[in-house]
Motif scaffolding. Structure first.
Motif, short mmCIF file in Angstrom:
data_model
loop_
_atom_site.label_atom_id
_atom_site.label_comp_id
_atom_site.label_asym_id
_atom_site.label_seq_id
_atom_site.Cartn_x
_atom_site.Cartn_y
_atom_site.Cartn_z
N ASP A 400 -6.42 8.92 11.12
CA ASP A 400 -7.61 8.06 11.01
C ASP A 400 -7.44 7.12 9.82
OD1 ASP A 400 -8.00 9.60 8.77
OD2 ASP A 400 -9.48 10.91 9.71
N GLU A 401 -8.47 6.32 9.61
CA GLU A 401 -8.41 5.29 8.57
C GLU A 401 -8.09 5.87 7.18
OE1 GLU A 401 -11.52 2.35 9.35
OE2 GLU A 401 -11.75 2.25 7.18
N ASP A 402 -8.77 6.96 6.84
CA ASP A 402 -8.55 7.55 5.51
C ASP A 402 -7.11 8.04 5.37
OD1 ASP A 402 -11.07 7.10 4.62
OD2 ASP A 402 -11.84 9.10 5.12
N ASP A 403 -6.60 8.63 6.43
CA ASP A 403 -5.22 9.11 6.42
C ASP A 403 -4.26 7.93 6.23
OD1 ASP A 403 -3.15 10.97 6.69
OD2 ASP A 403 -3.02 10.68 8.87
N ALA A 404 -4.49 6.85 6.97
CA ALA A 404 -3.61 5.68 6.89
C ALA A 404 -3.60 5.10 5.48
CB ALA A 404 -4.07 4.61 7.89
N VAL A 405 -4.78 4.97 4.90
CA VAL A 405 -4.87 4.38 3.55
C VAL A 405 -4.19 5.30 2.53
CG1 VAL A 405 -6.48 3.71 1.71
CG2 VAL A 405 -6.92 3.01 4.07
N ALA A 406 -4.38 6.60 2.69
CA ALA A 406 -3.79 7.55 1.74
C ALA A 406 -2.26 7.45 1.78
CB ALA A 406 -4.23 8.97 2.06
N VAL A 407 -1.69 7.39 3.00
CA VAL A 407 -0.22 7.28 3.10
C VAL A 407 0.23 5.93 2.55
CG1 VAL A 407 1.77 7.31 4.66
CG2 VAL A 407 -0.17 8.80 5.12
N ALA A 408 -0.49 4.87 2.92
CA ALA A 408 -0.11 3.52 2.50
C ALA A 408 -0.04 3.41 0.98
CB ALA A 408 -1.10 2.50 3.06
N ASN A 409 -1.00 4.02 0.30
CA ASN A 409 -1.06 3.88 -1.17
C ASN A 409 -0.21 4.91 -1.91
OD1 ASN A 409 -2.77 1.72 -1.01
ND2 ASN A 409 -4.64 2.92 -1.25
N ASP A 410 0.41 5.81 -1.16
CA ASP A 410 1.19 6.87 -1.79
C ASP A 410 2.59 6.37 -2.14
OD1 ASP A 410 2.05 9.27 -2.77
OD2 ASP A 410 2.41 10.17 -0.79
N THR A 411 2.66 5.40 -3.03
CA THR A 411 3.93 4.81 -3.44
C THR A 411 3.74 4.17 -4.81
OG1 THR A 411 5.47 2.97 -3.01
CG2 THR A 411 3.28 2.77 -2.04
N GLU A 412 4.85 4.09 -5.57
CA GLU A 412 4.74 3.44 -6.88
C GLU A 412 4.63 1.92 -6.73
OE1 GLU A 412 8.20 3.29 -9.37
OE2 GLU A 412 9.57 3.40 -7.69
N TYR A 413 5.03 1.40 -5.56
CA TYR A 413 5.03 -0.05 -5.36
C TYR A 413 3.67 -0.57 -4.90
CZ TYR A 413 10.13 0.39 -5.39
OH TYR A 413 11.42 0.64 -5.73
N GLY A 414 3.48 -1.88 -4.99
CA GLY A 414 2.22 -2.48 -4.52
C GLY A 414 2.39 -3.97 -4.27
N LEU A 415 3.38 -4.32 -3.44
CA LEU A 415 3.63 -5.75 -3.22
C LEU A 415 2.82 -6.24 -2.01
CD1 LEU A 415 5.29 -8.05 -4.48
CD2 LEU A 415 7.09 -7.55 -2.86
N ALA A 416 3.33 -6.00 -0.79
CA ALA A 416 2.63 -6.48 0.40
C ALA A 416 2.14 -5.30 1.22
CB ALA A 416 3.57 -7.34 1.25
N LYS A 457 1.09 -2.61 -9.55
CA LYS A 457 1.85 -1.38 -9.82
C LYS A 457 3.32 -1.75 -10.16
CE LYS A 457 0.52 2.00 -6.81
NZ LYS A 457 0.11 2.47 -5.46
N ALA A 458 4.28 -1.01 -9.63
CA ALA A 458 5.68 -1.27 -10.02
C ALA A 458 6.28 -2.49 -9.33
CB ALA A 458 6.53 -0.03 -9.73
N SER A 459 5.45 -3.25 -8.60
CA SER A 459 5.98 -4.45 -7.92
C SER A 459 5.91 -5.69 -8.79
CB SER A 459 5.23 -4.68 -6.60
OG SER A 459 5.60 -3.68 -5.67
N GLY A 460 5.40 -5.57 -10.00
CA GLY A 460 5.56 -6.70 -10.90
C GLY A 460 4.35 -7.17 -11.65
N LEU A 461 4.56 -8.29 -12.33
CA LEU A 461 3.53 -8.90 -13.18
C LEU A 461 3.52 -10.39 -12.90
CD1 LEU A 461 4.52 -7.33 -16.64
CD2 LEU A 461 2.56 -6.68 -15.24
N GLY A 462 2.34 -10.95 -12.71
CA GLY A 462 2.22 -12.40 -12.52
C GLY A 462 2.26 -12.79 -11.06
N ARG A 463 2.11 -14.08 -10.82
CA ARG A 463 2.10 -14.60 -9.45
C ARG A 463 2.98 -15.83 -9.38
NH1 ARG A 463 0.44 -10.36 -8.94
NH2 ARG A 463 -1.37 -9.56 -7.81
N GLU A 464 3.62 -16.01 -8.22
CA GLU A 464 4.43 -17.22 -8.00
C GLU A 464 3.87 -17.96 -6.80
OE1 GLU A 464 8.58 -16.11 -7.64
OE2 GLU A 464 8.85 -16.60 -9.75
N GLY A 465 3.91 -19.29 -6.88
CA GLY A 465 3.41 -20.09 -5.78
C GLY A 465 1.94 -20.39 -5.94
#
Ligand code: NAD
Length: 484
Positions: A400-416, A457-465
């Motif tokens: 379900d939605e909660d499960d999907a979000v929990a798996v999606a966010n279970d990472t050190e990264y946060g790009l796309a 998160k570990a995907s960086g600092l700042g924005r390009e474009g």
């Protein structure tokens, strides 16, 4: 076959407006990952060459910053025209050294040109502000100034676009730069530097040093502190190391790092368009993209059917030399990359995943990895937490939605992150809950020169474009003017 002509690619470094062959230095051998053929041998810059490039940028900085925004904008406009004129020539060079299909390389030239166009327009609209101090004592004037000499370090996966989206705002704001392209794909950047030279970039405002010893060249530069800004695109490991090196002199950092994008496919989504969007998010650039869908989370009731149909699509794709117009998918950047991907696939299979298509290294020349679909991937597989950076679609079922979000966010990264659903309310809700810098709703492609790209998160600092990208190259200055 697309025509490959390397005669306009310089073989030396570009320092202070001059091309230097550095005949006494060793050479970097650049080869074609589709055929293993040697394409060119170019100068391998030393730490001393890097230092000279910084000196050239420092010498050019004041005059470049003082040049009118209109004049700098016109350099970008001329470079934009030259880039589009050279589209097919440059796309073939990029394909040869990096592997991506020629059509995608042409797309990267268009995408890169869009950054030059965008910042040609943004550079003449940089604004400050002016207000009365509430105390009535005087006026508060806020102005924007270039941050100064910038070191730009770019990766091999988008050898042109990752450079263009740094160089364009630097020129627009008047920051002299030293560019260090990736060792495996330097030819594209050397060609671009020559275009900027033809577009009238002042001597020293753009310097390019190619090296096989990145750390030996850049660490002393950052330790010296003459560079005021580091803009880096690459892995989180190297970004983090460089961030540390910038701390001594408080060098501004813009870091575009790795990703582990979830693609969440809800049961109510249209499966035909989901097949198209997942394929785009997974196989653009052969999966060698920081924004590539790394974990494809599919609602349990459609997961089996979706995996089978994606497998049919992937197995119909043609693997080959990107210069051949019939090719859908080019090679990986090198053999080590293929072996790393195979290791991730083997690990997932050992933990319970099922290979729907692909999954085995082909024999023969070139660094090829076949388009692969894995079904029933378990949540403890290594590819759930590591960037695959290859054409492997890992399908994981969720409830379900909660499960999907929990798996999606279970990472050190946060790009796309991506999601597909027919429900607008759910799309907005899930989009807000995803810990990422960019979300694609019902779309597997999100890159746009007008959009601010970057991660959390570990995907960086700042924005390009976009509008925000220019801020990375600007400082604020507050000036107080007494009323009497
Ligand atoms: P990488 O970090 O190995 O290399 C990136 C650049 O840094 C190259 O020019 C390399 O020569 C240089 N470098 C490597 N070690 C260095 C050191 N110790 N000191 C100074 N420079 C050093 O990354 P890569 O393999 O070229 O690129 C793939 C990575 O880039 C992936 O993780 C991908 O997600 C990321 N990436 C991110 C974005 C984004 O916008 N966030 C875009 C493209 C790629």
């Amino acid at each position: 076959m697309a025509r490959l002509d390397l005669s306009n690619v310089p073989r030396g470094v570009f320092i202070g407006g001059e091309w230097e062959d550095l005949p006494d230095n060793p050479r970097i051998v650049v080869s074609n990952p589709a055929t293993d053929e040697v394409l060119a041998e170019i100068a391998d810059a030393s730490a001393e060459d890097g230092r000279r490039a910084v000196e050239a940028a420092v010498a050019a900085q004041e005059a470049f910053a003082a040049m009118s925004p209109q004049e700098r904008s016109e350099i970008l406009i001329r470079a934009h025209a030259l880039l589009l004129e050279a589209k097919e020539e440059l796309a073939a060079i990029m394909t040869a050294e990096m592997g991506k299909p020629f059509v995608e390389a042409c797309g990267e030239v268009d995408y890169s040109a869009a950054y030059l166009h965008w910042y040609a327009q943004e550079g003449v609209r940089v604004q400050g502000s002016h207000s009365q101090a509430p105390s009535g004592r005087g006026q508060i004037v806020l102005s924007r100034e270039p941050v100064g000499v910038s070191l730009l370090i770019t990766p091999w996966n988008f050898p042109l676009a990752m450079g263009a989206r740094k160089i364009a705002p630097a020129i627009a704001t008047g920051c002299a730069v030293v560019v260090k392209p990736a060792e495996k794909t330097p030819l594209t950047m050397l060609f671009l530097a020559r275009l900027f030279q033809r577009a009238g970039i002042p001597a020293g405002a753009l310097n390019v040093v190619t090296t096989s010893a990145s750390s030996a060249l850049t660490a002393p530069i950052l330790a010296e502190g003459k560079v005021r800004h580091l803009s880096f695109t690459g892995s989180t490991r190297v970004g983090s190391l460089l961030h540390g090196q910038c701390s001594e002199h408080m060098i501004r950092t813009s870091l575009e790092l790795g990703g582990n994008a979830p693609f969440i496919l809800f049961g109510d989504a249209d499966i035909d368009s989901a097949l198209t969007e997942v394929t785009a998010a997974k196989l653009r650039n052969m999966g060698e993209a920081c924004t590539a869908a790394n974990r494809i989370l599919v609602q349990r009731e459609i997961a089996g059917e979706f995996a089978e149909r994606l497998g049919e699509r992937f197995s119909a794709l043609r693997l080959g030399d990107g210069l051949d117009e019939r090719t859908d998918l080019g090679p990986m950047i090198d053999r080590a990359s293929c072996e790393r991907i195979q290791g991730l696939v083997n690990d997932a299979v050992a933990k319970g995943a099922r290979i729907v298509t692909g999954g085995a290294l082909p024999e023969g020349a070139g660094s090829f990895y076949p388009p692969t679909v894995l079904a029933d991937v378990t949540r403890d597989a290594r590819l759930m937490s590591e960037e695959i950076f290859g054409p492997v679609a890992a399908i994981v079922a969720f409830d379900d939605e909660d499960d999907a979000v929990a798996v999606a966010n279970d990472t050190e990264y946060g790009l796309a992150g991506y999601l597909m659903t027919e429900s607008l309310a759910r799309a907005m809700r899930v989009s807000q809950r995803l810990e990422v810098g960019m979300v694609g709703i019902n779309s597997g492609i999100i890159s746009d020169a007008a959009a601010p790209l970057g991660g959390v998160k570990a995907s960086g600092l700042g924005r390009e474009g976009g509008v925000l990208g220019i801020d990375e190259f600007l400082e604020y200055k507050y000036t107080f003017i007494p009323n009497s």
